[in-house]
Design a protein around this motif. Structure first.
Motif, PDB file in Angstrom:
ATOM      1  N   GLU A   1      -5.792   1.938  16.750  1.00  0.00           N
ATOM      2  CA  GLU A   1      -4.938   3.129  16.681  1.00  0.00           C
ATOM      3  C   GLU A   1      -5.496   4.268  17.524  1.00  0.00           C
ATOM      4  OE1 GLU A   1      -4.493   4.010  12.547  1.00  0.00           O
ATOM      5  OE2 GLU A   1      -2.835   2.591  12.294  1.00  0.00           O
ATOM      6  N   ALA A   2      -6.829   4.382  17.545  1.00  0.00           N
ATOM      7  CA  ALA A   2      -7.458   5.475  18.284  1.00  0.00           C
ATOM      8  C   ALA A   2      -7.514   5.209  19.785  1.00  0.00           C
ATOM      9  CB  ALA A   2      -8.878   5.700  17.750  1.00  0.00           C
ATOM     10  N   ALA A   3      -7.615   3.930  20.181  1.00  0.00           N
ATOM     11  CA  ALA A   3      -7.984   3.621  21.553  1.00  0.00           C
ATOM     12  C   ALA A   3      -6.947   2.894  22.385  1.00  0.00           C
ATOM     13  CB  ALA A   3      -9.262   2.778  21.539  1.00  0.00           C
ATOM     14  N   ALA A   4      -6.101   2.081  21.769  1.00  0.00           N
ATOM     15  CA  ALA A   4      -5.267   1.163  22.545  1.00  0.00           C
ATOM     16  C   ALA A   4      -4.421   1.862  23.599  1.00  0.00           C
ATOM     17  CB  ALA A   4      -4.385   0.335  21.612  1.00  0.00           C
ATOM     18  N   ALA A   5      -3.756   2.942  23.214  1.00  0.00           N
ATOM     19  CA  ALA A   5      -2.866   3.621  24.160  1.00  0.00           C
ATOM     20  C   ALA A   5      -3.647   4.200  25.332  1.00  0.00           C
ATOM     21  CB  ALA A   5      -2.086   4.724  23.443  1.00  0.00           C
ATOM     22  N   THR A   6      -4.818   4.778  25.072  1.00  0.00           N
ATOM     23  CA  THR A   6      -5.623   5.367  26.137  1.00  0.00           C
ATOM     24  C   THR A   6      -6.222   4.303  27.042  1.00  0.00           C
ATOM     25  OG1 THR A   6      -6.160   7.263  24.744  1.00  0.00           O
ATOM     26  CG2 THR A   6      -7.569   6.889  26.656  1.00  0.00           C
ATOM     27  N   ILE A   7      -6.715   3.235  26.448  1.00  0.00           N
ATOM     28  CA  ILE A   7      -7.246   2.136  27.264  1.00  0.00           C
ATOM     29  C   ILE A   7      -6.179   1.647  28.228  1.00  0.00           C
ATOM     30  CG2 ILE A   7      -7.998  -0.274  27.192  1.00  0.00           C
ATOM     31  CD1 ILE A   7      -9.496   0.382  24.612  1.00  0.00           C
ATOM     32  N   LYS A   8      -4.977   1.497  27.723  1.00  0.00           N
ATOM     33  CA  LYS A   8      -3.874   0.967  28.537  1.00  0.00           C
ATOM     34  C   LYS A   8      -3.439   1.957  29.615  1.00  0.00           C
ATOM     35  CE  LYS A   8       0.812  -0.944  27.999  1.00  0.00           C
ATOM     36  NZ  LYS A   8       1.843  -1.359  27.010  1.00  0.00           N
ATOM     37  N   SER A   9      -3.180   3.203  29.230  1.00  0.00           N
ATOM     38  CA  SER A   9      -2.580   4.160  30.166  1.00  0.00           C
ATOM     39  C   SER A   9      -3.584   4.802  31.117  1.00  0.00           C
ATOM     40  CB  SER A   9      -1.850   5.258  29.384  1.00  0.00           C
ATOM     41  OG  SER A   9      -2.758   6.022  28.606  1.00  0.00           O
ATOM     42  N   LYS A  10      -4.809   5.015  30.658  1.00  0.00           N
ATOM     43  CA  LYS A  10      -5.790   5.723  31.476  1.00  0.00           C
ATOM     44  C   LYS A  10      -6.703   4.781  32.250  1.00  0.00           C
ATOM     45  CE  LYS A  10      -9.504   9.183  31.097  1.00  0.00           C
ATOM     46  NZ  LYS A  10     -10.234  10.087  30.162  1.00  0.00           N
ATOM     47  N   TYR A  11      -7.116   3.709  31.608  1.00  0.00           N
ATOM     48  CA  TYR A  11      -8.121   2.847  32.214  1.00  0.00           C
ATOM     49  C   TYR A  11      -7.526   1.585  32.839  1.00  0.00           C
ATOM     50  CZ  TYR A  11     -11.518   5.968  30.143  1.00  0.00           C
ATOM     51  OH  TYR A  11     -12.246   7.077  29.815  1.00  0.00           O
ATOM     52  N   VAL A  12      -6.760   0.824  32.061  1.00  0.00           N
ATOM     53  CA  VAL A  12      -6.193  -0.417  32.600  1.00  0.00           C
ATOM     54  C   VAL A  12      -5.184  -0.120  33.706  1.00  0.00           C
ATOM     55  CG1 VAL A  12      -4.799  -2.448  32.061  1.00  0.00           C
ATOM     56  CG2 VAL A  12      -6.610  -1.735  30.497  1.00  0.00           C
ATOM     57  N   ALA A  13      -4.311   0.848  33.501  1.00  0.00           N
ATOM     58  CA  ALA A  13      -3.268   1.155  34.485  1.00  0.00           C
ATOM     59  C   ALA A  13      -3.849   1.575  35.829  1.00  0.00           C
ATOM     60  CB  ALA A  13      -2.341   2.241  33.952  1.00  0.00           C
ATOM     61  N   SER A  14      -5.066   2.078  35.836  1.00  0.00           N
ATOM     62  CA  SER A  14      -5.708   2.503  37.083  1.00  0.00           C
ATOM     63  C   SER A  14      -6.185   1.327  37.925  1.00  0.00           C
ATOM     64  CB  SER A  14      -6.909   3.408  36.774  1.00  0.00           C
ATOM     65  OG  SER A  14      -8.005   2.631  36.295  1.00  0.00           O
ATOM     66  N   GLY A  15      -6.280   0.146  37.300  1.00  0.00           N
ATOM     67  CA  GLY A  15      -6.812  -1.010  38.007  1.00  0.00           C
ATOM     68  C   GLY A  15      -8.322  -1.081  38.023  1.00  0.00           C
ATOM     69  N   ASN A  16      -8.974  -0.078  37.431  1.00  0.00           N
ATOM     70  CA  ASN A  16     -10.432  -0.039  37.429  1.00  0.00           C
ATOM     71  C   ASN A  16     -11.057  -0.752  36.234  1.00  0.00           C
ATOM     72  OD1 ASN A  16     -10.947   1.648  39.804  1.00  0.00           O
ATOM     73  ND2 ASN A  16      -9.853   3.224  38.646  1.00  0.00           N
ATOM     74  N   VAL A  17     -10.262  -0.957  35.188  1.00  0.00           N
ATOM     75  CA  VAL A  17     -10.749  -1.598  33.967  1.00  0.00           C
ATOM     76  C   VAL A  17      -9.756  -2.682  33.545  1.00  0.00           C
ATOM     77  CG1 VAL A  17     -11.338  -1.269  31.518  1.00  0.00           C
ATOM     78  CG2 VAL A  17     -11.904   0.515  33.190  1.00  0.00           C
ATOM     79  N   SER A  18     -10.271  -3.844  33.219  1.00  0.00           N
ATOM     80  CA  SER A  18      -9.447  -4.858  32.558  1.00  0.00           C
ATOM     81  C   SER A  18      -9.862  -4.913  31.092  1.00  0.00           C
ATOM     82  CB  SER A  18      -9.609  -6.235  33.214  1.00  0.00           C
ATOM     83  OG  SER A  18     -10.927  -6.733  33.049  1.00  0.00           O
ATOM     84  N   TYR A  19      -8.928  -5.264  30.246  1.00  0.00           N
ATOM     85  CA  TYR A  19      -9.182  -5.300  28.796  1.00  0.00           C
ATOM     86  C   TYR A  19      -8.785  -6.664  28.254  1.00  0.00           C
ATOM     87  CZ  TYR A  19      -8.261  -4.516  23.810  1.00  0.00           C
ATOM     88  OH  TYR A  19      -8.207  -4.629  22.436  1.00  0.00           O
ATOM     89  N   GLU A  20      -9.743  -7.350  27.693  1.00  0.00           N
ATOM     90  CA  GLU A  20      -9.489  -8.673  27.123  1.00  0.00           C
ATOM     91  C   GLU A  20      -9.752  -8.645  25.620  1.00  0.00           C
ATOM     92  OE1 GLU A  20     -10.957 -13.363  27.437  1.00  0.00           O
ATOM     93  OE2 GLU A  20     -11.683 -11.879  28.885  1.00  0.00           O
TER      94      GLU A  20
END
Length: 241
Positions: free
Chosen positions: A79-98
């Motif tokens: 709840e705290a992290a998923a949206a930010t991981i997706k929109s800020k980090y994964v969407a940038s192409g700099n971070v993948s999340y597994e």
């Protein structure tokens, strides 16, 4: 032998939540262009190791989470992290999340099989639903009668998961989320699905030496003592520099 036979029906504890200073702001590297017409957050694939990965497979930082669908701290982290991981980090192409499942108990096993059985395209949506509704879908399992529990123990091992899921109301829960009864039965009766979940738990315990959930690995390194988003974001930003 299937792992489910050794898992408790009752819920198991997961890592205790800890506190830490908020993560400092840090400039991200320049975004990496996604394939034409796509957003990196929409690129989801099954990995050879058995997880589901969102984002650029060649990202500079590879974040791996082992977590349980019944763990309350995993829900809080999601709840705290998923949206930010997706929109800020994964969407940038700099971070993948597994995400790789680390099952802790019988209800977790059943829900995990059902969420994974639908494939990469549906996985993260079902993950969101199981965490958002965690208290509600778990509650019926805690109310199973002693008679039902004893009857479950007498069933052949390959029938136990499906029957337990029925008794706990998961068939109705997932039907409302796009999984019809025929697919429910198919997934929970498939030995390959059960083996995949068993293998992930063994991987967490034997390869990564994990003892609880959620647990995080960044670029192959286990993040010791990191259980909350505020702690993890500091580690991600350090890895991105």
């Amino acid at each position: 032998m299937m792992l489910i036979a050794a898992l408790p029906l009752a819920l198991a504890a997961c890592n205790d939540s800890k506190t830490a200073a908020p993560a400092p702001d840090a400039a991200l590297p320049a975004a990496v262009a996604a394939p034409a017409g796509q957003n990196w957050a929409e690129v989801v694939t099954a990995t050879p190791e058995g997880g589901f990965r969102m984002g650029n497979p060649n990202a500079k930082v590879k974040l791996l989470e082992f977590a349980s669908l019944t763990c309350p701290h995993c829900k809080d982290f999601h709840e705290a992290a998923a949206a930010t991981i997706k929109s800020k980090y994964v969407a940038s192409g700099n971070v993948s999340y597994e995400y790789r499942n680390f099952v802790l108990n019988g209800p977790d096993f059943a829900a995990t099989v059902l969420s994974r059985c639908q494939g990469p395209e549906a996985f993260f949506g079902l993950l969101d639903a199981f965490y958002a509704d965690q208290a509600g879908w778990i509650e019926p399992f805690g109310k199973l009668s002693k008679t039902d529990q004893e009857a479950l123990g007498k069933l052949p091992e390959d029938e136990q998961v499906r029957r337990m899921a029925e008794l706990g109301g998961l068939a109705d829960y997932v039907k409302l989320r796009g999984i019809p009864r025929a697919k429910f039965d198919q997934c929970l009766s498939d030995p390959a699905q059960a083996k995949a979940v068993n293998d992930l738990r063994n991987q967490a315990v034997n390869e990564y030496k994990l003892t609880g959930t959620p647990s995080f690995i960044i670029n192959g390194t286990v993040q010791e003592g990191v259980f909350e988003w505020r702690d993890l974001e500091v580690k991600l930003q350090t890895a991105l520099r």
